[in-house]
Design a protein around this motif. Sequence first.
Motif, PDB file in Angstrom:
ATOM      1  N   ILE A  77     144.485  -0.497 -34.049  1.00 37.80           N
ATOM      2  CA  ILE A  77     143.785  -1.414 -34.891  1.00 37.80           C
ATOM      3  C   ILE A  77     144.291  -2.922 -34.677  1.00 37.80           C
ATOM      4  O   ILE A  77     145.468  -3.130 -34.908  1.00 37.80           O
ATOM      5  N   GLN A  79     143.528  -6.799 -36.346  1.00 40.71           N
ATOM      6  CA  GLN A  79     143.055  -7.914 -37.095  1.00 40.71           C
ATOM      7  C   GLN A  79     143.553  -9.352 -37.014  1.00 40.71           C
ATOM      8  O   GLN A  79     144.662  -9.531 -37.019  1.00 40.71           O
ATOM      9  N   PRO A 109     146.120   1.265 -43.498  1.00 37.48           N
ATOM     10  CA  PRO A 109     146.216  -0.304 -43.080  1.00 37.48           C
ATOM     11  C   PRO A 109     147.187  -1.159 -44.061  1.00 37.48           C
ATOM     12  O   PRO A 109     147.861  -1.879 -43.292  1.00 37.48           O
ATOM     13  N   LEU A 121     138.716  -0.988 -34.816  1.00 36.38           N
ATOM     14  CA  LEU A 121     139.463   0.308 -34.232  1.00 36.38           C
ATOM     15  C   LEU A 121     139.089   0.722 -32.996  1.00 36.38           C
ATOM     16  O   LEU A 121     138.145   0.735 -32.653  1.00 36.38           O
ATOM     17  N   SER A 142     135.487   1.559 -29.004  1.00 32.16           N
ATOM     18  CA  SER A 142     135.830   0.606 -30.034  1.00 32.16           C
ATOM     19  C   SER A 142     134.728   0.706 -31.138  1.00 32.16           C
ATOM     20  O   SER A 142     133.692   0.451 -30.807  1.00 32.16           O
TER      21      SER A 142
END
Length: 484
Positions: A77, A79, A109, A121, A142
Amino acid sequence: MADKKKLRLVGLSGHIFLALIALGLAGIIIWLVQSRLDRHLPWVNLQPPGEVVGAKTSFTLEAGDQDSGLKEVRVTITQGDLEKVVFNRQFPPGGAPGAREELPFTLEPQALGLKEGKARLSASATDRSWRNWFQGRTTILSRDVTVDLVPLNLAFVSVNHLLHAGGTGVIRYRLNKAAKESGVVIDGRFFAGFPQPGGTQGEYVALFAIPRETPGTVIAEVVAKPGAGPPVVQRVTLKIKPRRWRHDKMNLSDNFLHKVAADFKTAHPGDPLNAYLEVNREMRKANHERLRQVCSRSNPQPLWSGGFQRFLGKPMARFGDRRAYIYQGKQVDSQEHLGEDLASLLQSPVPSANNGVVVLAEPLGIYGDTVVVDHGLGVFSQYSHLSQINVKVGEEVKKGAVVGKTGTTGLAGGDHLHFSMLLQGEFVDPLEWWDAHWLKDQLEGQWKQAATPAAPVKAAAAPAKAGKEKKGKARPVKKRRPPQ
């Protein structure tokens, strides 16, 4: 000479033998290369599908490879600049050619240092082939997700206090964050909420149809569904003023039945009575389902202005009338009348009850040529049995604009307008919507008042209807009206 010839034969045999060995080795090498340079990519899938990741979300990674088998699967994952491995598994054991692997894992998370907001993800599967310089081939799946870490909170604010069976209710509530879906559930029916007109962020209103048959107390559920996890529910007890609905007998003549059998396509063309019953029952249900579909989407803000305009005509049938259909002295059917029948001059102009947008303008089974107007917040008005339609779908109309002319189309026995009010496809009493004071105090007053939590109170008396009505048992209606 013989010895030389013999030596040549021995040498030739040796060369042939060596050539055969070389060919065999080449075949083995080609077979190995072909088998390790497989033709199919590995496959990977992530269940369940979805765009929201909660504080603790369970997934199942599905993967496999048809030719060489799996070497590794991985879930990450991302970010911003932060990338974290969520799950990793190497093979063998497992991952054999053609085998399907199902691997559960849990994503938390916050434990990985992620914050609320957008993320990506990704799931990958790598096979054991010799491609890519013996590294194998990789398939990557994805999806963009939203990390949702703050619990969804719901607070009931208020409800209008004049609640009558078959009428309209409105509940105000607050949410601390946007929900996937929110609204009110009453009598098993969900009514979606909308942002409160003129309100601040997080304030919502939901208009709902009150059941026509009620014992006097009803439990309404204010519901909000987060992106992940179970819905948040708050129950509210509502005091409903019951109604005594009028009862009427509709005598069916042979001429009328033959007309219906000729006008409508049914499975009983040679049997007028059964043709009529099919129209009055099955077609009526199909028409109501069509109205629910048409009214499932509405402008998120009110388009109306002031009270709804009433068509100037003589009342011939009222909302909620219980009708018994009589043929040759026997009752053959019963239905509820879910609108107001108003009769005027033949082919009278029909005005739009208020500002809105046309969402339906077409023939509608028993209702004949019909226009439906969206007034926002899930509120719709219906105009049926028209002899002429003057508007098109998508057209904006103002209060008083002519949408058509009265007529006898559909299951009508005489020229009149059938007028209905609907909330997200459920019929409600039009009398309230014709009352400008009710609209201002009971409806718009809810979202214009101070946002102070208030418990529902006992309903007051039902709004007065045209003509006097004695207390006690429901009285029969003596006037003859066109059957519908």
